[in-house]
Design a protein around this motif. Structure first.
Motif, PDB file in Angstrom:
ATOM      1  N   VAL A  16     104.087 -17.618  61.852  1.00  6.06           N
ATOM      2  CA  VAL A  16     103.171 -17.400  62.968  1.00  6.06           C
ATOM      3  C   VAL A  16     103.904 -17.837  64.224  1.00  6.06           C
ATOM      4  CG1 VAL A  16     100.968 -17.996  64.021  1.00  6.06           C
ATOM      5  CG2 VAL A  16     101.137 -17.786  61.532  1.00  6.06           C
ATOM      6  N   ALA A  17     104.127 -16.906  65.136  1.00  7.39           N
ATOM      7  CA  ALA A  17     104.864 -17.189  66.369  1.00  7.39           C
ATOM      8  C   ALA A  17     103.882 -17.421  67.504  1.00  7.39           C
ATOM      9  CB  ALA A  17     105.796 -16.032  66.706  1.00  7.39           C
ATOM     10  N   MET A  22      95.121 -19.189  69.156  1.00 11.25           N
ATOM     11  CA  MET A  22      95.195 -18.074  68.223  1.00 11.25           C
ATOM     12  C   MET A  22      96.167 -18.386  67.095  1.00 11.25           C
ATOM     13  SD  MET A  22      94.108 -14.926  67.606  1.00 11.25           S
ATOM     14  CE  MET A  22      93.972 -15.595  65.960  1.00 11.25           C
ATOM     15  N   GLY A  23      97.345 -18.876  67.433  1.00 10.48           N
ATOM     16  CA  GLY A  23      98.333 -19.193  66.413  1.00 10.48           C
ATOM     17  C   GLY A  23      97.913 -20.334  65.515  1.00 10.48           C
ATOM     18  N   LEU A  24      97.289 -21.349  66.093  1.00  7.96           N
ATOM     19  CA  LEU A  24      96.833 -22.487  65.285  1.00  7.96           C
ATOM     20  C   LEU A  24      95.770 -22.063  64.283  1.00  7.96           C
ATOM     21  CD1 LEU A  24      96.601 -25.119  68.157  1.00  7.96           C
ATOM     22  CD2 LEU A  24      98.213 -25.192  66.236  1.00  7.96           C
ATOM     23  N   VAL A  25      94.823 -21.233  64.722  1.00 12.06           N
ATOM     24  CA  VAL A  25      93.769 -20.762  63.819  1.00 12.06           C
ATOM     25  C   VAL A  25      94.370 -19.859  62.739  1.00 12.06           C
ATOM     26  CG1 VAL A  25      91.695 -19.329  63.656  1.00 12.06           C
ATOM     27  CG2 VAL A  25      91.911 -21.011  65.488  1.00 12.06           C
ATOM     28  N   ALA A  26      95.302 -18.986  63.122  1.00 13.21           N
ATOM     29  CA  ALA A  26      95.941 -18.112  62.141  1.00 13.21           C
ATOM     30  C   ALA A  26      96.660 -18.930  61.071  1.00 13.21           C
ATOM     31  CB  ALA A  26      96.919 -17.173  62.840  1.00 13.21           C
ATOM     32  N   ALA A  27      97.414 -19.944  61.497  1.00 11.97           N
ATOM     33  CA  ALA A  27      98.124 -20.785  60.542  1.00 11.97           C
ATOM     34  C   ALA A  27      97.158 -21.516  59.623  1.00 11.97           C
ATOM     35  CB  ALA A  27      99.010 -21.780  61.291  1.00 11.97           C
ATOM     36  N   LEU A  40     105.746 -21.487  64.717  1.00 13.50           N
ATOM     37  CA  LEU A  40     106.780 -21.663  65.732  1.00 13.50           C
ATOM     38  C   LEU A  40     106.160 -21.709  67.124  1.00 13.50           C
ATOM     39  CD1 LEU A  40     109.402 -19.040  64.439  1.00 13.50           C
ATOM     40  CD2 LEU A  40     109.241 -21.481  63.855  1.00 13.50           C
ATOM     41  N   GLU A  41     106.567 -22.686  67.918  1.00 11.74           N
ATOM     42  CA  GLU A  41     106.085 -22.819  69.287  1.00 11.74           C
ATOM     43  C   GLU A  41     107.266 -23.046  70.221  1.00 11.74           C
ATOM     44  OE1 GLU A  41     104.566 -23.160  72.828  1.00 11.74           O
ATOM     45  OE2 GLU A  41     103.371 -22.451  71.122  1.00 11.74           O
ATOM     46  N   SER A  42     107.301 -22.302  71.324  1.00 11.61           N
ATOM     47  CA  SER A  42     108.427 -22.395  72.248  1.00 11.61           C
ATOM     48  C   SER A  42     108.425 -23.689  73.053  1.00 11.61           C
ATOM     49  CB  SER A  42     108.432 -21.194  73.202  1.00 11.61           C
ATOM     50  OG  SER A  42     107.260 -21.195  74.011  1.00 11.61           O
ATOM     51  N   GLN A  43     107.236 -24.250  73.317  1.00 10.45           N
ATOM     52  CA  GLN A  43     107.135 -25.443  74.144  1.00 10.45           C
ATOM     53  C   GLN A  43     107.251 -26.720  73.310  1.00 10.45           C
ATOM     54  OE1 GLN A  43     106.975 -25.018  77.553  1.00 10.45           O
ATOM     55  NE2 GLN A  43     107.218 -22.854  76.979  1.00 10.45           N
ATOM     56  N   SER A  44     107.233 -27.850  74.013  1.00 10.90           N
ATOM     57  CA  SER A  44     107.332 -29.141  73.319  1.00 10.90           C
ATOM     58  C   SER A  44     105.983 -29.607  72.789  1.00 10.90           C
ATOM     59  CB  SER A  44     107.910 -30.201  74.263  1.00 10.90           C
ATOM     60  OG  SER A  44     107.079 -30.355  75.405  1.00 10.90           O
ATOM     61  N   VAL A  45     104.892 -29.017  73.315  1.00  8.79           N
ATOM     62  CA  VAL A  45     103.543 -29.378  72.872  1.00  8.79           C
ATOM     63  C   VAL A  45     102.837 -28.137  72.349  1.00  8.79           C
ATOM     64  CG1 VAL A  45     103.333 -31.314  74.475  1.00  8.79           C
ATOM     65  CG2 VAL A  45     102.608 -29.042  75.199  1.00  8.79           C
ATOM     66  N   LEU A  46     101.808 -28.366  71.540  1.00  6.20           N
ATOM     67  CA  LEU A  46     101.040 -27.270  70.961  1.00  6.20           C
ATOM     68  C   LEU A  46      99.761 -27.054  71.759  1.00  6.20           C
ATOM     69  CD1 LEU A  46     101.362 -28.278  67.185  1.00  6.20           C
ATOM     70  CD2 LEU A  46     102.929 -26.895  68.560  1.00  6.20           C
ATOM     71  N   GLY A  47      99.207 -25.853  71.631  1.00  9.74           N
ATOM     72  CA  GLY A  47      97.926 -25.581  72.261  1.00  9.74           C
ATOM     73  C   GLY A  47      97.948 -24.488  73.309  1.00  9.74           C
ATOM     74  N   ASP A 262     108.282 -13.274  54.614  1.00  7.23           N
ATOM     75  CA  ASP A 262     107.635 -12.106  54.015  1.00  7.23           C
ATOM     76  C   ASP A 262     106.752 -11.391  55.032  1.00  7.23           C
ATOM     77  OD1 ASP A 262     108.572 -12.555  51.264  1.00  7.23           O
ATOM     78  OD2 ASP A 262     107.286 -14.327  51.347  1.00  7.23           O
ATOM     79  N   ARG A 263     106.026 -12.153  55.861  1.00  2.00           N
ATOM     80  CA  ARG A 263     105.117 -11.589  56.838  1.00  2.00           C
ATOM     81  C   ARG A 263     105.248 -12.385  58.143  1.00  2.00           C
ATOM     82  NH1 ARG A 263     105.419  -8.583  53.354  1.00  2.00           N
ATOM     83  NH2 ARG A 263     103.884  -8.038  51.752  1.00  2.00           N
ATOM     84  N   VAL A 264     105.042 -11.710  59.248  1.00  3.91           N
ATOM     85  CA  VAL A 264     105.137 -12.356  60.559  1.00  3.91           C
ATOM     86  C   VAL A 264     103.944 -11.930  61.410  1.00  3.91           C
ATOM     87  CG1 VAL A 264     106.457 -12.550  62.708  1.00  3.91           C
ATOM     88  CG2 VAL A 264     107.657 -12.500  60.502  1.00  3.91           C
ATOM     89  N   ILE A 265     103.292 -12.913  62.055  1.00  6.04           N
ATOM     90  CA  ILE A 265     102.231 -12.639  63.025  1.00  6.04           C
ATOM     91  C   ILE A 265     102.724 -13.105  64.391  1.00  6.04           C
ATOM     92  CG2 ILE A 265      99.851 -13.075  63.731  1.00  6.04           C
ATOM     93  CD1 ILE A 265      99.158 -13.744  60.884  1.00  6.04           C
ATOM     94  N   LEU A 266     102.811 -12.189  65.339  1.00  5.00           N
ATOM     95  CA  LEU A 266     103.171 -12.538  66.708  1.00  5.00           C
ATOM     96  C   LEU A 266     101.884 -12.742  67.515  1.00  5.00           C
ATOM     97  CD1 LEU A 266     106.071 -10.012  67.503  1.00  5.00           C
ATOM     98  CD2 LEU A 266     106.259 -12.391  66.739  1.00  5.00           C
ATOM     99  N   THR A 267     101.727 -13.918  68.100  1.00  5.83           N
ATOM    100  CA  THR A 267     100.568 -14.193  68.961  1.00  5.83           C
ATOM    101  C   THR A 267     101.006 -14.389  70.408  1.00  5.83           C
ATOM    102  OG1 THR A 267     100.590 -16.612  68.723  1.00  5.83           O
ATOM    103  CG2 THR A 267      99.468 -15.351  66.998  1.00  5.83           C
ATOM    104  N   THR A 268     102.229 -14.062  70.716  1.00  6.19           N
ATOM    105  CA  THR A 268     102.804 -14.234  72.045  1.00  6.19           C
ATOM    106  C   THR A 268     102.295 -13.143  72.986  1.00  6.19           C
ATOM    107  OG1 THR A 268     104.725 -13.001  71.235  1.00  6.19           O
ATOM    108  CG2 THR A 268     104.867 -15.393  71.203  1.00  6.19           C
TER     109      THR A 268
END
Length: 463
Positions: A16-17, A22-27, A40-47, A262-268
């Motif tokens: 989950v990118a 959205m990404g947190l709920v998907a994961a 995966l998160e590009s920043q140093s913090v989540l949310g 196997d599977r990838v979800i992009l939420t970017t």
């Protein structure tokens, strides 16, 4: 679809990118189904847009968020996290700034006494809002421009006095490209509580803000074995036929890594999706790149006293360079913020607007001088802390026929799914709509057994 999905008993490795809501709920939902998940998160913090930061001596949300009693999906998630019972509900007030004066419009009496409009204009305005709250066929509104629809129901004079300044404040010149869906979504959300029996405007928050909510989500993810990685911006997504895997390149510079999933979800954001996955077909890439985004420059202040006491002050004067004034201190009790009052001063801009890159000192001076103009008793010495946050991709502009212009969730690349806030069509961007996307856009279309899973889990949201 069934051919590309594995049986429930097999463990699929999902990536989950993007670790916004959205990404947190998907994961979370994938891990609850027994799947192996890397987030995966590009920043140093989540949310993402719900992340928190330090403002003076408190830690709170970078951007303003509230909970409505009618936010069903979000509240179901909070129940699951054992946080719903902690929500503090507050009756709020709404203000308007017009021709250099502040007015309250928080009840029917104040609406009738509102000086900027005459009695007939008030009738037309009230009729527009009432009629809009009864509309069910939202798709028809996608075919009508917001300006045409509002002028039809409110009349030209009411449109020019009320709706046009509000549209310009929120969308700038882009309001001319927006559909009537844009304003209907606001009306519908605010009236949902009244449909369920509420007669007052009540907003809520979880003590500690979204820092608590994100923290609880991450704790749940880690407990389910989700591999959470920060500083992991997705650079490229590439499908390999042998073996049938998706290679994801993430990180930066020499620290970049490659891993097969196997599977990838992009939420970017949509432009990032297009850039990271050139294997998408031509039409998908066109639609992603054609998505117009609103960005925001949002300045947060901690004050030693309140301003006008309204949760939101809508601005009808074109010479005020703000979308509105959000007094979070009218909801969050001062004792929760060390005796201080939290205020947000947002200015929504199109994603390519140069003002998104203005230095902090320029933005801060404009905000302070604006407060001095709007609130004669305001003094700069009342400011205890001040910071400005920026986001380039906040909300997709709901242009005409927008729902038919989005790429599908299931992409042309095997095993790759496209799921971000730009898919919201029945509402404006808020956390409830974001959480609802998993349920409405992903789970129901990708998992044929979704209803069975709901019944088996005994919950309102898939587990």
């Amino acid at each position: 679809m069934n051919q590309i999905l594995r049986e429930e008993t097999e463990q699929t490795h999902w990536c989950v990118a993007g670790a916004g809501m959205m990404g947190l709920v998907a994961a979370l939902r994938l891990a609850q189904r027994g799947q192996r998940v890397t987030l995966l998160e590009s920043q140093s913090v989540l949310g993402g847009l719900t992340s928190a930061w330090e403002l003076g001596n408190v830690e709170w949300d970078r951007f303003y968020h509230v909970i409505l009693m009618s936010d069903q999906r979000l509240r179901e998630l909070l129940v699951e996290l054992d946080l719903d019972r902690e929500i503090e509900w507050v009756t709020t007030r709404t203000g308007f700034y017009s021709k250099g004066r502040l007015y309250s419009m928080s009840n029917s009496f104040e609406f009738l006494m509102f000086p900027p409009l005459n009695l007939w204009q008030k009738f037309r305005l009230g009729s527009t809002i009432f009629f809009g709250s009864k509309i069910k066929d939202w798709r028809a509104l996608e075919q009508i421009s917001v300006g045409d629809w509002l002028q039809r129901w409110s009349g030209r004079s009411t449109f020019n006095k009320i709706w046009l300044p509000l549209l310009r404040a929120k969308l700038g010149d882009a309001w001319q490209r927006a559909s009537a869906m844009f304003i209907w979504a606001y009306i519908d959300r605010m009236y949902q509580a009244r449909r369920s029996g509420m007669k007052r405007e009540m907003f809520g928050y979880v003590p500690g803000g979204y820092r608590r909510i994100i923290g609880s989500l991450v704790e749940r993810l880690v407990g389910l074995g989700v591999d959470v990685r920060t500083h992991a911006a997705v650079q490229e997504v590439e499908y390999h036929e042998t073996p049938a895997k998706i290679k994801v390149t993430f990180g930066t510079g020499n620290a970049a890594q490659e891993q097969f999933f196997d599977r990838v979800i992009l939420t970017t954001p949509s432009p990032s999706m297009a850039q990271s996955c050139p294997q998408l077909n031509r039409e998908e890439l066109r639609r992603l790149n054609a998505t117009e985004y609103l960005g925001v420059v949002c300045t947060s202040l901690l004050l030693d006293r309140p301003l006008g006491g309204y949760y939101v002050t809508n601005i009808l004067d074109d010479n005020i360079p703000l979308t509105g004034v959000i007094e979070m201190g009218s909801i969050v009790k001062p004792e929760k913020l060390d005796g201080q009052y939290l205020v947000y001063l947002p200015q929504y801009l199109m994603a390519d607007d140069e003002r998104l890159r203005e230095p902090d000192d320029v933005v801060h001076e404009r905000c302070l001088s604006t407060l001095e103009k709007m609130y004669p008793e305001f003094r700069r010495e009342q400011v205890r802390a001040m910071r400005t946050a920026r986001a380039k991709h906040v909300m997709a502009l709901p242009t005409l026929d927008y729902s038919q212009q989005r790429p599908e969730v299931v992409s042309s690349v095997p095993g790759l799914y496209l799921l971000n806030s730009a898919r919201i069509v029945k509402g404006n961007l808020n956390v409830n709509e974001t959480v609802d996307l998993w349920e409405e856009d992903f789970a129901r279309s990708v998992w044929p057994d979704h209803e069975r899973m709901l019944q088996h889990s005994g919950r309102c949201m898939v587990g």
